[in-house]
Motif scaffolding. Structure first.
Motif, PDB file in Angstrom:
ATOM      1  N   ALA A 294      24.816  24.047  52.736  1.00  0.00           N
ATOM      2  CA  ALA A 294      25.731  23.971  53.876  1.00  0.00           C
ATOM      3  C   ALA A 294      26.837  22.947  53.604  1.00  0.00           C
ATOM      4  CB  ALA A 294      24.964  23.601  55.139  1.00  0.00           C
ATOM      5  N   ALA A 295      26.460  21.844  52.998  1.00  0.00           N
ATOM      6  CA  ALA A 295      27.447  20.812  52.698  1.00  0.00           C
ATOM      7  C   ALA A 295      28.495  21.333  51.721  1.00  0.00           C
ATOM      8  CB  ALA A 295      26.750  19.570  52.135  1.00  0.00           C
ATOM      9  N   ASP A 296      28.044  22.093  50.726  1.00  0.00           N
ATOM     10  CA  ASP A 296      28.981  22.647  49.749  1.00  0.00           C
ATOM     11  C   ASP A 296      29.914  23.674  50.374  1.00  0.00           C
ATOM     12  OD1 ASP A 296      28.209  21.093  47.687  1.00  0.00           O
ATOM     13  OD2 ASP A 296      27.450  22.707  46.408  1.00  0.00           O
ATOM     14  N   LEU A 297      29.390  24.475  51.299  1.00  0.00           N
ATOM     15  CA  LEU A 297      30.257  25.446  51.956  1.00  0.00           C
ATOM     16  C   LEU A 297      31.292  24.702  52.790  1.00  0.00           C
ATOM     17  CD1 LEU A 297      30.286  28.743  52.494  1.00  0.00           C
ATOM     18  CD2 LEU A 297      29.855  27.944  54.811  1.00  0.00           C
ATOM     19  N   ASP A 298      30.824  23.691  53.447  1.00  0.00           N
ATOM     20  CA  ASP A 298      31.679  22.902  54.318  1.00  0.00           C
ATOM     21  C   ASP A 298      32.789  22.199  53.531  1.00  0.00           C
ATOM     22  OD1 ASP A 298      31.849  22.354  57.135  1.00  0.00           O
ATOM     23  OD2 ASP A 298      31.504  20.254  56.653  1.00  0.00           O
ATOM     24  N   SER A 299      32.454  21.738  52.345  1.00  0.00           N
ATOM     25  CA  SER A 299      33.434  20.976  51.558  1.00  0.00           C
ATOM     26  C   SER A 299      34.376  21.891  50.788  1.00  0.00           C
ATOM     27  CB  SER A 299      32.707  20.065  50.563  1.00  0.00           C
ATOM     28  OG  SER A 299      32.145  20.856  49.527  1.00  0.00           O
ATOM     29  N   GLY A 300      33.999  23.166  50.663  1.00  0.00           N
ATOM     30  CA  GLY A 300      34.844  24.064  49.899  1.00  0.00           C
ATOM     31  C   GLY A 300      34.333  24.286  48.481  1.00  0.00           C
ATOM     32  N   GLU A 301      33.335  23.525  48.098  1.00  0.00           N
ATOM     33  CA  GLU A 301      32.745  23.687  46.764  1.00  0.00           C
ATOM     34  C   GLU A 301      32.145  25.088  46.612  1.00  0.00           C
ATOM     35  OE1 GLU A 301      32.687  21.950  44.054  1.00  0.00           O
ATOM     36  OE2 GLU A 301      31.267  23.243  43.021  1.00  0.00           O
ATOM     37  N   LEU A 302      31.548  25.582  47.692  1.00  0.00           N
ATOM     38  CA  LEU A 302      30.954  26.923  47.665  1.00  0.00           C
ATOM     39  C   LEU A 302      31.808  27.854  48.513  1.00  0.00           C
ATOM     40  CD1 LEU A 302      28.636  28.964  47.153  1.00  0.00           C
ATOM     41  CD2 LEU A 302      27.483  27.988  49.151  1.00  0.00           C
ATOM     42  N   HIS A 303      32.313  28.900  47.889  1.00  0.00           N
ATOM     43  CA  HIS A 303      33.145  29.850  48.623  1.00  0.00           C
ATOM     44  C   HIS A 303      32.280  30.820  49.422  1.00  0.00           C
ATOM     45  CE1 HIS A 303      35.986  33.097  49.421  1.00  0.00           C
ATOM     46  NE2 HIS A 303      36.934  32.203  49.224  1.00  0.00           N
ATOM     47  N   PRO A 304      32.719  31.152  50.661  1.00  0.00           N
ATOM     48  CA  PRO A 304      31.922  32.058  51.496  1.00  0.00           C
ATOM     49  C   PRO A 304      31.578  33.379  50.804  1.00  0.00           C
ATOM     50  CG  PRO A 304      33.673  31.094  52.798  1.00  0.00           C
ATOM     51  CD  PRO A 304      33.894  30.636  51.390  1.00  0.00           C
ATOM     52  N   ALA A 305      32.494  33.898  50.029  1.00  0.00           N
ATOM     53  CA  ALA A 305      32.225  35.185  49.373  1.00  0.00           C
ATOM     54  C   ALA A 305      31.040  35.066  48.426  1.00  0.00           C
ATOM     55  CB  ALA A 305      33.465  35.659  48.621  1.00  0.00           C
ATOM     56  N   ASP A 306      30.938  33.950  47.720  1.00  0.00           N
ATOM     57  CA  ASP A 306      29.807  33.752  46.814  1.00  0.00           C
ATOM     58  C   ASP A 306      28.519  33.538  47.595  1.00  0.00           C
ATOM     59  OD1 ASP A 306      31.403  33.963  44.502  1.00  0.00           O
ATOM     60  OD2 ASP A 306      32.049  31.875  44.737  1.00  0.00           O
ATOM     61  N   ALA A 307      28.635  32.791  48.693  1.00  0.00           N
ATOM     62  CA  ALA A 307      27.464  32.567  49.541  1.00  0.00           C
ATOM     63  C   ALA A 307      26.952  33.896  50.082  1.00  0.00           C
ATOM     64  CB  ALA A 307      27.823  31.631  50.695  1.00  0.00           C
ATOM     65  N   LYS A 308      27.876  34.752  50.460  1.00  0.00           N
ATOM     66  CA  LYS A 308      27.484  36.056  51.015  1.00  0.00           C
ATOM     67  C   LYS A 308      26.758  36.909  49.983  1.00  0.00           C
ATOM     68  CE  LYS A 308      30.761  36.681  54.782  1.00  0.00           C
ATOM     69  NZ  LYS A 308      31.914  37.451  55.279  1.00  0.00           N
ATOM     70  N   GLY A 309      27.259  36.874  48.757  1.00  0.00           N
ATOM     71  CA  GLY A 309      26.590  37.637  47.700  1.00  0.00           C
ATOM     72  C   GLY A 309      25.147  37.199  47.561  1.00  0.00           C
ATOM     73  N   ALA A 310      24.954  35.877  47.527  1.00  0.00           N
ATOM     74  CA  ALA A 310      23.601  35.347  47.375  1.00  0.00           C
ATOM     75  C   ALA A 310      22.749  35.701  48.588  1.00  0.00           C
ATOM     76  CB  ALA A 310      23.650  33.838  47.191  1.00  0.00           C
TER      77      ALA A 310
END
Length: 331
Positions: A294-310
């Motif tokens: 969650a922290a990475d998504l929030d900071s921009g380190e993790l892009h939503p599109a990649d999170a969605k794939g996972a």
RNA sequence: CCGCUCUUAGCUCAGCCUGGUAGAGCAGCCGACUGUAGAUCGGCAUGUCCCCCGUUCAAUUCGGGGAGAGCGGACCA
């Protein structure tokens, strides 16, 4: 992790904390239950409370799953025959999902709810409860827009079930809280103890992040979804790069349903979550807890599109055994 | 039992009085823009107008009957 933390992990609320602490002191043999109206296919809401049941089993609890055929009937979900048939299928799907069959007591409501003693106790509760209170308790559960007498009786039966199933801890989604509060208020009037309750959060609507994901209208995730459907539904989900989205234009609070599913469904069932990411965006990422993702998504380190794939990958893994079971049931 | 109101797109409803087979908002779908979604912009679609009978050249609209849903029917005012 100590018993109390395991029991309350991911709970939206617990009533009361003190009561749960005392259960947590010696969880072995304590009984917890959830009641479900039988429906043909498990959806993500069923799976959320089931996760809690699995955790409670780990903590030493005995788990009772009430297949509430009488409740479903009272709520206008069909004839007894239809409902009982789906109850069977539902039990099998829960087992496929991961409830330990040898360690879970599946009870059909009609096995005890039609007994004379139960019925008389029910009438005693009816005597103690006015219609508007019963109606309020049912507001988030009832099917149809005006309450029937059957639906007024419904929450009182839930209260009584807690007594008759000899339950120490009642589990339900947040939509059940008014029913449980009614039970806490009313049961003492027939000399029964007010039950201890634990409520799980509701996953926000997938496409807007507002309110709760609907199983009847709108998009919901269920056990019969194919991998492609899961991918498509997740991909279409509302997911700003933030763990705390701005309110909608009309001021309604919004949550990030993609993160919620990671938190309440994926991390409780998987030790590590690997997010596959193309080299051009930095390669794969591995998380061992929800907070860091969650922290990475929030900071921009993790892009939503990649999170969605996972998310789609892991959801697919969670759903696969149940999907296979449903396929069998239909053949 | 009696009375009143409602029934039109997935949803909320307009239109019917003054007949010529229908509209809006929201939702939906497609496209553009973003490495997701949303927002924004552009485009698209959708209807046994609850059922039956009647009047009429023509009925969603008028008349009759029926069905379903909701509300109401002491006293006081």
């Amino acid at each position: 992790m100590d018993a109390y933390d395991l029991i309350t992990q991911n709970a939206a609320e617990v009533v009361t904390e003190d009561e749960v602490r005392s259960l947590a002191e010696d969880p072995d043999g304590k009984r917890a239950y959830v009641g479900y109206e039988p429906s043909g296919v498990l959806h993500i809401g069923h799976m959320l409370t089931a996760n809690k049941l699995i955790e409670l089993q780990e903590a030493g609890f005995e788990v009772v799953v009430l297949l509430a055929d009488v409740h479903a009937y009272l709520n206008g979900k069909g004839t007894f025959e239809e409902i009982r048939e789906t109850a069977d299928r539902m039990r099998e799907q829960f087992v496929a999902y991961g409830l330990d069959e040898s360690n879970t007591e599946f009870v059909l409501g009609s096995e005890f709810q039609l007994d004379e003693e139960y019925t008389l106790d029910l009438h005693a509760l009816e005597l103690e409860t006015n219609l508007s209170r019963a109606e309020r308790a049912m507001a988030e559960i009832q099917s149809g827009d005006t309450a029937t007498v059957a639906q007024a009786v419904y929450p009182l039966m839930q209260a009584l079930d807690i007594v008759y199933l000899d339950v120490d801890l009642a589990i339900g989604g947040m939509e059940q809280r008014k029913v449980h509060m009614l039970a806490r208020d009313t049961l003492p009037s027939i000399d029964e103890e007010a039950p201890t309750c634990l409520h799980t959060p509701l996953i926000a609507d997938l496409s807007t992040g507002v309110g709760k994901m609907s199983s009847s209208a709108g998009v919901s995730i269920s056990m019969e979804d194919s991998e492609e459907e899961l991918r498509e539904k997740v991909n279409k989900a509302f997911c700003p790069p933030s763990r705390d989205p701005e309110p909608a234009d009309d001021g309604a609070d919004r949550d990030n349903p993609v993160l919620q599913i990671f938190e309440y469904h994926i991390f409780p069932r998987f030790c590590d979550v690997v997010v596959e990411r193309p080299e051009q965006y930095g390669g794969n990422l591995t998380y061992d807890d929800y907070e860091s993702l969650a922290a990475d998504l929030d900071s921009g380190e993790l892009h939503p599109a990649d999170a969605k794939g996972a998310l789609a990958d892991y959801l697919n893994e969670l759903v696969a055994p149940g999907r296979e079971k449903i396929r069998e049931q239909r053949s």
